[in-house]
Enzyme design. Structure first.
Site, PDB file in Angstrom:
ATOM      1  N   SER A 144       0.832  -1.200   0.000  1.00 34.30           N
ATOM      2  CA  SER A 144       0.000   0.000   0.000  1.00 34.30           C
ATOM      3  C   SER A 144       0.870   1.255   0.000  1.00 34.30           C
ATOM      4  O   SER A 144       1.755   1.397  -0.835  1.00 34.30           O
ATOM      5  CB  SER A 144      -0.967  -0.034   1.189  1.00 34.30           C
ATOM      6  OG  SER A 144      -1.909   1.025   1.101  1.00 34.30           O
ATOM      7  N   ASP A 302      -2.545   6.239  -3.655  1.00 37.44           N
ATOM      8  CA  ASP A 302      -1.370   5.528  -3.149  1.00 37.44           C
ATOM      9  C   ASP A 302      -0.934   4.477  -4.176  1.00 37.44           C
ATOM     10  O   ASP A 302      -1.601   4.307  -5.207  1.00 37.44           O
ATOM     11  CB  ASP A 302      -1.672   4.918  -1.781  1.00 37.44           C
ATOM     12  CG  ASP A 302      -2.742   3.849  -1.826  1.00 37.44           C
ATOM     13  OD1 ASP A 302      -3.570   3.878  -2.764  1.00 37.44           O
ATOM     14  OD2 ASP A 302      -2.775   2.983  -0.939  1.00 37.44           O
TER      15      ASP A 302
END
Length: 550
Positions: A144, A302
């Protein structure tokens, strides 16, 4: 606050990528060292090759464990496999392919070994399983928004979302057993042979996902408005999606950076001085914020594109909670085909503004523990119209009320900001201001406080009757929760609520601290009073526990 926050990192600060990848292959985890174990947190196994927590041994074992799990559950459909742009994602993809193909799994990767975002894998699973009796599942290789030296590996079963705790526990236990046996039961073939195998398929994930976007968003309204959209992919897995999206839907959209660099040298450092691709951080997003006056609406994502950060001219980077409340109000008013009984999903540490907004649009709120996995069933069945968490991750149903994606989708949350602007003539920040006039203007902050291992255990197993206080910051306490109202699952901490504010305390899974989430509808001074009393309440719980142990 690090003095370099919001600035580009100096060259000597960047990760040594050749050394990182070398350590991935050469460092071997010690089965007797618990810190080297496979551990699935809220979003899969994460670690770094430098720390011997994300290495070839781990990935070979996890991949075999997932193959064994699929076999135990009779899952024989394709496995959709994607990766993001972190340096360790590429070698992990190679190892996953070697093992899964050797186990006879039908593996589907992006053409040319390209990048595939988390929501695209989830969408592919949902789309396949809607049309086929033989069910598919998936793997996404990503840590992530974590720093460049980290790697991550997560499994999405046939419902398309993050795997539940019982599944991840099975996978991690099996993987650790395989590691302890020195991988003797891991099936593996050479990568070149795997890529030439009949059960390895290269597929263009991009076009099917893009063509489906108008089923979840009003892409026509965005196009016809002509609004100027700015997008920062932050060097992530969705970087090659935006230009085709703009072309396909005729959008006035500019990608402000097309760089891919495993050191993420183009990223401003976060508040603690680390490079972290956190699109909810004003420091990490400072590059796009500086360009805010150039666009009508702008947003970033992200590296695996499951999170979003929304930037407007008037308000800069929007608070994630504020944007969640805005999107809920808008969607419930503009999605007329959504089932009336479908609820709004929120985590216990998300803003109470969501509850007030949901009540205003006559929607039930389903409040669940932290972790998007708790929302999967509701989104998959259509009994939950929208699901979001305070850390800037959310997803919602198609316009016809059917499932779109059961994982967080940063694409649609960014494009939804453009839809809101196009349809209402207000940016999400301006829209939120109208909500505060109706429901109040909350102040929300998250803090951290020290806690040792024993104290974190005490907090995670707390019972509400152990908290004796009856008031919080001068207001009567209406609820003391250690289990989520939406499903009665343990929250691993405490939430104390009044009509004017609340706090929640949860232990960190990786650091010697506990996190305190706080909110006030009165103002900053009231919030500070909540924070002070929250610390005192938890300190008293720790003190009583120490006395019992003594």
């Amino acid at each position: 606050m690090n003095p370099t926050a919001g600035e580009l990192a100096t060259e000597d600060f960047l990760v040594n990528i050749p050394r990182l990848v070398s350590d991935y292959y050469t460092n071997k985890p010690d089965p007797e060292n618990l810190e080297h174990n496979v551990i699935f947190g809220t979003s899969g196994h994460r670690g770094s090759a430098f720390d011997c927590t994300f290495n070839e041994t781990h990935i070979l074992a996890i991949s075999q464990s997932i193959c064994d799990y699929r076999s135990s559950q009779g899952i024989v459909g394709p496995l959709f496999l994607g990766m993001d742009t972190h340096a360790l994602s590429e070698p992990a993809l190679i190892n996953a392919v070697e093992v899964c193909v050797a186990n006879g799994v039908e593996v589907v990767i992006q053409q040319g070994r390209g990048y595939t975002p988390t929501p695209v894998i989830s969408h592919a699973i949902i789309t396949h399983n809607r049309a086929n009796r033989v069910k598919a599942d998936g793997i996404v290789i990503t840590p992530s928004h974590n720093p460049p030296a980290d790697g991550g590996f997560k499994y999405n079963p046939p419902h398309g979302g993050p795997a539940e705790t019982d599944i991840t526990y099975w996978i991690e236990q099996r993987a650790n057993q395989l590691i302890s046996e020195r991988l003797s039961r891991v099936k593996r073939i050479a990568f070149k042979s795997a890529m030439a195998a009949n059960n390895l398929h290269e597929y263009n994930y991009i076009l099917p996902y893009i063509q489906d976007l108008d089923q979840v968003l009003d892409m026509k309204a965005i196009s016809q408005s002509g609004i100027n959209i700015g997008v920062d992919p932050m060097g992530g897995a969705g970087i090659h999606y935006w230009e085709p999206i703009a072309t396909y839907y005729n959008l006035n959209l500019e990608v402000v950076s097309d760089k891919i660099d495993p050191t993420f040298s183009f990223m401003p450092v976060d508040k603690d001085g680390k490079i972290r691709m956190d699109c909810s951080s004003a420091y990490a997003m400072s590059g796009l914020i500086k360009l805010k006056n150039k666009f009508d609406i702008a947003f970033g994502n992200d590296p695996d594109f499951d999170r979003h950060g929304i930037v407007t001219r008037q308000h800069g980077l929007l608070n994630p909670n504020d944007y969640l409340a805005t999107t809920i109000d808008y969607l419930c008013r503009y999605r007329s085909d959504w089932p009336d009984a479908a609820s709004i999903g929120k985590t216990l540490v998300s803003s109470a503004m969501i509850d007030r907004v949901a009540e205003g649009v006559q929607r039930k709120v389903t409040e669940l523990p932290v972790g998007f996995k708790w929302f999967v069933n509701g989104l998959a069945t259509g009994t939950m119209a929208f699901a979001g968490e305070e850390s800037a991750g959310a997803s919602f149903l198609r316009k016809d009320g059917k499932p779109w994606c059961t994982d967080k989708d940063g694409f649609i949350m960014g494009l939804l900001a453009a839809e809101i602007t196009a349809v209402t003539g207000k940016t999400p920040g301006e829209y939120y201001q109208t909500l505060t006039q109706r429901y109040g203007s909350p102040v929300y902050q998250r803090l951290e406080a020290p806690a040792n291992t024993q104290q974190k255990k005490v907090l995670s197993t707390l019972h509400s009757d152990q908290v004796k206080v009856k008031q919080l910051a001068g207001n009567p306490i209406t609820s003391k929760l250690t289990h989520a109202p939406g499903n009665n699952a343990a929250i691993g901490g405490l939430k104390v609520i009044t009509d004017q504010g609340w706090f929640s305390a949860r232990p960190s899974g990786t650091e010697a601290v506990y996190k305190i989430y706080t909110e006030s509808f009165v103002g900053l001074e009231h919030l500070k009073a909540i924070q002070a009393e929250a610390k005192a309440i938890i300190a008293n719980v720790f003190s009583l526990s120490d006395k019992r142990l003594a």
